[in-house]
Design a protein around this motif. Structure first.
Motif, PDB file in Angstrom:
ATOM      1  N   CYS A  28      79.735  21.629  49.704  1.00  0.00           N
ATOM      2  CA  CYS A  28      79.131  21.933  48.406  1.00  0.00           C
ATOM      3  C   CYS A  28      80.020  22.931  47.663  1.00  0.00           C
ATOM      4  CB  CYS A  28      77.737  22.526  48.581  1.00  0.00           C
ATOM      5  SG  CYS A  28      77.680  24.023  49.607  1.00  0.00           S
ATOM      6  N   ASN A  29      79.764  23.041  46.351  1.00  0.00           N
ATOM      7  CA  ASN A  29      80.457  24.030  45.511  1.00  0.00           C
ATOM      8  C   ASN A  29      81.978  23.901  45.587  1.00  0.00           C
ATOM      9  OD1 ASN A  29      78.106  25.309  44.456  1.00  0.00           O
ATOM     10  ND2 ASN A  29      77.828  26.332  46.406  1.00  0.00           N
ATOM     11  N   ARG A  30      82.457  22.655  45.583  1.00  0.00           N
ATOM     12  CA  ARG A  30      83.898  22.417  45.624  1.00  0.00           C
ATOM     13  C   ARG A  30      84.558  22.553  44.254  1.00  0.00           C
ATOM     14  NH1 ARG A  30      85.943  20.861  50.301  1.00  0.00           N
ATOM     15  NH2 ARG A  30      84.481  20.398  51.987  1.00  0.00           N
ATOM     16  N   LEU A  31      83.775  22.584  43.200  1.00  0.00           N
ATOM     17  CA  LEU A  31      84.319  22.839  41.867  1.00  0.00           C
ATOM     18  C   LEU A  31      84.321  24.342  41.649  1.00  0.00           C
ATOM     19  CD1 LEU A  31      85.354  21.271  39.367  1.00  0.00           C
ATOM     20  CD2 LEU A  31      83.069  21.555  38.395  1.00  0.00           C
ATOM     21  N   ARG A  32      85.491  24.899  41.283  1.00  0.00           N
ATOM     22  CA  ARG A  32      85.657  26.351  41.261  1.00  0.00           C
ATOM     23  C   ARG A  32      86.151  26.842  39.907  1.00  0.00           C
ATOM     24  NH1 ARG A  32      83.391  27.700  46.065  1.00  0.00           N
ATOM     25  NH2 ARG A  32      84.500  29.694  46.019  1.00  0.00           N
ATOM     26  N   THR A  33      85.625  27.998  39.480  1.00  0.00           N
ATOM     27  CA  THR A  33      86.277  28.722  38.409  1.00  0.00           C
ATOM     28  C   THR A  33      87.532  29.357  38.990  1.00  0.00           C
ATOM     29  OG1 THR A  33      84.999  30.724  38.855  1.00  0.00           O
ATOM     30  CG2 THR A  33      84.094  29.174  37.227  1.00  0.00           C
ATOM     31  N   LEU A  34      88.398  29.863  38.132  1.00  0.00           N
ATOM     32  CA  LEU A  34      89.651  30.437  38.615  1.00  0.00           C
ATOM     33  C   LEU A  34      89.583  31.951  38.643  1.00  0.00           C
ATOM     34  CD1 LEU A  34      92.165  28.077  36.779  1.00  0.00           C
ATOM     35  CD2 LEU A  34      91.187  27.854  39.066  1.00  0.00           C
ATOM     36  N   PRO A  35      90.240  32.600  39.686  1.00  0.00           N
ATOM     37  CA  PRO A  35      91.027  31.930  40.701  1.00  0.00           C
ATOM     38  C   PRO A  35      90.189  31.154  41.702  1.00  0.00           C
ATOM     39  CG  PRO A  35      90.988  34.272  41.143  1.00  0.00           C
ATOM     40  CD  PRO A  35      90.324  34.074  39.818  1.00  0.00           C
ATOM     41  N   SER A  36      88.978  31.622  42.062  1.00  0.00           N
ATOM     42  CA  SER A  36      88.144  30.764  42.894  1.00  0.00           C
ATOM     43  C   SER A  36      86.784  31.404  43.167  1.00  0.00           C
ATOM     44  CB  SER A  36      88.823  30.426  44.215  1.00  0.00           C
ATOM     45  OG  SER A  36      88.064  29.470  44.919  1.00  0.00           O
ATOM     46  N   SER A  37      85.818  30.971  42.356  1.00  0.00           N
ATOM     47  CA  SER A  37      84.412  31.266  42.604  1.00  0.00           C
ATOM     48  C   SER A  37      83.638  29.986  42.308  1.00  0.00           C
ATOM     49  CB  SER A  37      83.923  32.397  41.687  1.00  0.00           C
ATOM     50  OG  SER A  37      84.576  33.605  41.981  1.00  0.00           O
ATOM     51  N   PRO A  38      82.452  29.817  42.893  1.00  0.00           N
ATOM     52  CA  PRO A  38      81.691  28.594  42.601  1.00  0.00           C
ATOM     53  C   PRO A  38      81.453  28.444  41.107  1.00  0.00           C
ATOM     54  CG  PRO A  38      80.725  29.775  44.452  1.00  0.00           C
ATOM     55  CD  PRO A  38      81.770  30.677  43.873  1.00  0.00           C
ATOM     56  N   ALA A  39      81.718  27.263  40.573  1.00  0.00           N
ATOM     57  CA  ALA A  39      81.475  27.005  39.161  1.00  0.00           C
ATOM     58  C   ALA A  39      79.973  27.005  38.898  1.00  0.00           C
ATOM     59  CB  ALA A  39      82.088  25.675  38.758  1.00  0.00           C
ATOM     60  N   PRO A  40      79.525  27.557  37.765  1.00  0.00           N
ATOM     61  CA  PRO A  40      78.086  27.578  37.474  1.00  0.00           C
ATOM     62  C   PRO A  40      77.523  26.209  37.157  1.00  0.00           C
ATOM     63  CG  PRO A  40      79.326  28.415  35.606  1.00  0.00           C
ATOM     64  CD  PRO A  40      80.312  28.224  36.722  1.00  0.00           C
ATOM     65  N   ASP A  41      78.372  25.295  36.696  1.00  0.00           N
ATOM     66  CA  ASP A  41      77.974  23.928  36.381  1.00  0.00           C
ATOM     67  C   ASP A  41      79.231  23.067  36.362  1.00  0.00           C
ATOM     68  OD1 ASP A  41      79.212  24.301  33.772  1.00  0.00           O
ATOM     69  OD2 ASP A  41      77.369  25.340  33.174  1.00  0.00           O
ATOM     70  N   ALA A  42      79.065  21.807  36.045  1.00  0.00           N
ATOM     71  CA  ALA A  42      80.192  20.873  36.085  1.00  0.00           C
ATOM     72  C   ALA A  42      80.919  20.759  34.753  1.00  0.00           C
ATOM     73  CB  ALA A  42      79.706  19.498  36.526  1.00  0.00           C
ATOM     74  N   LYS A  43      80.620  21.653  33.829  1.00  0.00           N
ATOM     75  CA  LYS A  43      81.257  21.614  32.517  1.00  0.00           C
ATOM     76  C   LYS A  43      82.615  22.307  32.547  1.00  0.00           C
ATOM     77  CE  LYS A  43      76.828  21.590  30.058  1.00  0.00           C
ATOM     78  NZ  LYS A  43      75.933  22.349  29.148  1.00  0.00           N
ATOM     79  N   ILE A  44      83.551  21.755  31.800  1.00  0.00           N
ATOM     80  CA  ILE A  44      84.856  22.380  31.602  1.00  0.00           C
ATOM     81  C   ILE A  44      85.023  22.541  30.103  1.00  0.00           C
ATOM     82  CG2 ILE A  44      87.326  22.297  32.085  1.00  0.00           C
ATOM     83  CD1 ILE A  44      86.745  20.229  34.244  1.00  0.00           C
ATOM     84  N   ALA A  45      84.928  23.754  29.621  1.00  0.00           N
ATOM     85  CA  ALA A  45      85.015  24.004  28.180  1.00  0.00           C
ATOM     86  C   ALA A  45      86.381  23.589  27.654  1.00  0.00           C
ATOM     87  CB  ALA A  45      84.756  25.479  27.888  1.00  0.00           C
ATOM     88  N   ALA A  46      86.446  23.363  26.362  1.00  0.00           N
ATOM     89  CA  ALA A  46      87.713  22.996  25.742  1.00  0.00           C
ATOM     90  C   ALA A  46      88.786  24.010  26.081  1.00  0.00           C
ATOM     91  CB  ALA A  46      87.534  22.901  24.225  1.00  0.00           C
ATOM     92  N   GLN A  47      89.932  23.518  26.548  1.00  0.00           N
ATOM     93  CA  GLN A  47      91.108  24.325  26.843  1.00  0.00           C
ATOM     94  C   GLN A  47      90.852  25.336  27.964  1.00  0.00           C
ATOM     95  OE1 GLN A  47      92.096  25.777  22.930  1.00  0.00           O
ATOM     96  NE2 GLN A  47      92.281  23.697  22.140  1.00  0.00           N
ATOM     97  N   GLU A  48      89.977  24.960  28.913  1.00  0.00           N
ATOM     98  CA  GLU A  48      89.755  25.747  30.121  1.00  0.00           C
ATOM     99  C   GLU A  48      90.030  24.879  31.347  1.00  0.00           C
ATOM    100  OE1 GLU A  48      86.066  27.771  30.428  1.00  0.00           O
ATOM    101  OE2 GLU A  48      86.396  29.002  28.631  1.00  0.00           O
ATOM    102  N   SER A  49      90.088  25.548  32.525  1.00  0.00           N
ATOM    103  CA  SER A  49      90.449  24.852  33.764  1.00  0.00           C
ATOM    104  C   SER A  49      89.434  25.122  34.862  1.00  0.00           C
ATOM    105  CB  SER A  49      91.836  25.293  34.249  1.00  0.00           C
ATOM    106  OG  SER A  49      92.842  24.952  33.331  1.00  0.00           O
TER     107      SER A  49
END
Length: 390
Positions: free
Chosen positions: A80-101
C-alpha cells in the motif's frame, strides 16, 4: 523497441540504474525499482492505475497497481501507499497537480526466473490532459517507459554477522518501514541506495532485543557484535569519530539532534568496501573505536572489520547493511544481492514492531519456528528471523 506515438501529459521515467531479480526467503524472485511521474501539462492529473506488462507480450499484465496499492491513509504496512510525494512520504491522494511530480515504488514477484521477462513496459491509466491545449482532464492511457529487469545476476555474498536470533529489520519489499521508500535528492538526482538495505538486530532466545536497563547501549543484544566482511575486497572509506547515541531517541526526530546530522554522519561510524565489478558494501552505525580496517586495506570474506554500535541516525544498536553501485552515498543506487548460507527461523509480525516503543522492548518470537530451515542464495525478507553459522 517501437512504442505508439502519444502525447503523454504525465511523463514516466525510471529512477536508478541496472536491476535484476533476486530470490527471497518466500521462494519467489523479486524485482524492485522506482518510477518518477511528472505532470508536464497545465491540467491536473489523477493516476487511476499502472499495469506493468511484458514488453514481448504486451497484453500480459505482470502486476497492476491501483486503489490502496497507490494510496491508503489507513494502511500502516504492506502492499500500500506506493505513490509518494517527494522526496518520499505517502501521497494524500492519487492526484498529481499541474507541473508537479510523484514517485511510484514498484515491486514485482515471480514464481521462477523463467517467468520473469527481460524487459517490461508500463501502461498508465489516468485522467489527464489529452493534448497540450487541454485545460480539463479526461480519460487517457498510454504505454511507456521500457525498463530492463534482467541486467545481470544478484551478487552472492556471505553474511555480515554471525550467530543465532538475528532479525532482518526494515527489509524488502512491502512499504511502511524505512529503506524501500527512502528516495533522496542527492547529486542532482533522486536515488535510493537503501532500497534493499537490512537493519540487522539480534535478540536473546526469548526474542528480546533489549534486556536490562533499556537506556544503556550495553543492554541491547546487538551492541558490540562482531561485523564481518561479506566478500573479498578493498576498504574504500571509513568513519570512526562519532560517539554512541542514547537508546530510545532517533536523532532525526529530535529538533536539536537533527541539526547535527549531515550526509557524512547520517549513517554513523561506517565502513565502505569495494567488492569489485562496480559494487560496494556499506556497514553502518558502528561502535566508535572498534574499526579494525582503514582505507586501502585488503580484506577477506568473513574477516572481522568492526563492532556493531548505535551511532548516526539510530535509536537502538543495529547494523545497517547494503550493497550499492557507488563508493559514496551521494547518488548511489541499490544493488540486488543474496546471502550464500543461513537458516530461516521464522518471522516477527510487523504489527508487533509498529506497536513497539522507541526502545523496542518486549518479546517478538511468537512466530519462531520449532525447526529451522537451511537456505542458500536467498535474501531474507523484512522481519525474518535468521540464524547464521558461527
Amino acid at each position: 523497441m517501437a512504442l505508439p506515438p502519444d502525447y503523454t501529459a504525465v511523463a514516466i521515467v525510471q529512477l536508478g540504474e541496472a536491476i535484476m531479480p533476486f530470490k527471497g526467503t518466500d521462494g519467489k524472485f523479486h524485482v524492485v525499482y522506482d518510477l518518477l511521474l511528472t505532470n508536464a501539462s497545465v491540467a491536473p492529473a489523477t493516476l487511476e492505475r499502472i499495469d506493468v506488462v511484458d514488453e514481448a507480450s504486451r497484453a500480459t499484465v505482470i502486476q497492476s497497481f491501483s486503489g490502496r496499492q497507490l494510496v491508503d491513509p489507513d494502511c500502516g504496512y504492506g502492499d500500500c501507499n506506493r505513490l509518494r510525494t517527494l522526496p518520499s512520504s505517502p501521497a494524500p491522494d492519487a492526484k498529481i497537480a499541474a507541473q508537479e511530480s510523484r514517485a511510484l515504488l514498484v515491486h514485482l514477484s515471480f514464481d521462477s526466473l523463467a517467468d520473469a521477462p527481460k524487459m517490461v513496459l508500463h501502461h498508465a491509466y489516468l485522467r489527464a490532459a489529452a493534448n497540450p491545449g487541454t485545460m480539463e482532464p479526461s480519460d487517457v492511457d498510454y504505454l511507456v517507459t521500457p525498463v530492463n529487469i534482467s541486467a545481470g545476476s544478484a551478487r552472492v555474498i556471505s553474511p555480515p554477522v554471525r550467530g543465532t536470533n538475528w532479525v532482518a529489520q526494515n527489509g524488502c519489499c512491502d512499504v511502511g518501514f524505512p529503506h524501500i521508500p527512502s528516495l533522496s535528492p542527492l547529486s542532482g538526482k533522486l536515488s535510493n541506495s537503501q532500497r534493499l538495505a537490512i537493519d540487522w538486530m539480534r535478540t536473546n532466545d526469548d526474542g528480546e532485543f533489549v534486556s536490562g536497563d533499556k537506556t544503556k547501549n550495553e543492554s541491547y543484544l546487538s551492541y558490540g557484535q562482531e561485523i564481518h566482511a561479506v566478500a573479498d575486497g578493498t576498504i574504500s572509506s571509513t568513519l570512526d569519530t562519532l560517539e554512541a547515541n542514547t537508546p530510545g531517541v532517533l536523532p532525526a526526530s529530535d529538533p536539536e539532534l537533527r541539526k547535527r546530522i549531515t550526509v557524512e554522519t547520517v549513517d554513523g561510524n561506517h565502513v565502505v568496501q569495494d567488492l569489485g565489478g562496480g559494487v560496494w558494501a556499506m556497514y553502518a552505525h558502528l561502535q566508535k573505536g572498534s574499526l579494525l580496517v582503514k582505507p586501502g586495506d585488503q580484506v577477506k570474506a568473513g574477516q572481522v572489520i568492526a563492532k556493531l554500535g548505535n551511532t548516526g541516525n539510530s535509536n537502538a544498536a543495529h547494523l545497517h547493511f547494503q550493497l550499492m553501485n557507488d563508493p559514496s552515498l551521494i547518488g548511489a543506487d541499490a544493488v540486488p544481492y543474496v546471502l550464500d548460507s543461513f537458516s530461516y527461523a521464522g518471522f516477527v509480525n510487523p504489527e508487533l514492531m509498529l506497536a513497539a516503543d522507541d526502545y523496542i522492548t518486549g518479546k517478538f518470537f511468537a512466530d519462531h519456528l520449532a525447526t529451522v530451515q537451511p537456505r542458500t542464495d536467498e535474501l531474507p525478507m523484512s522481519g525474518n528471523i535468521i540464524n547464521f553459522a558461527g
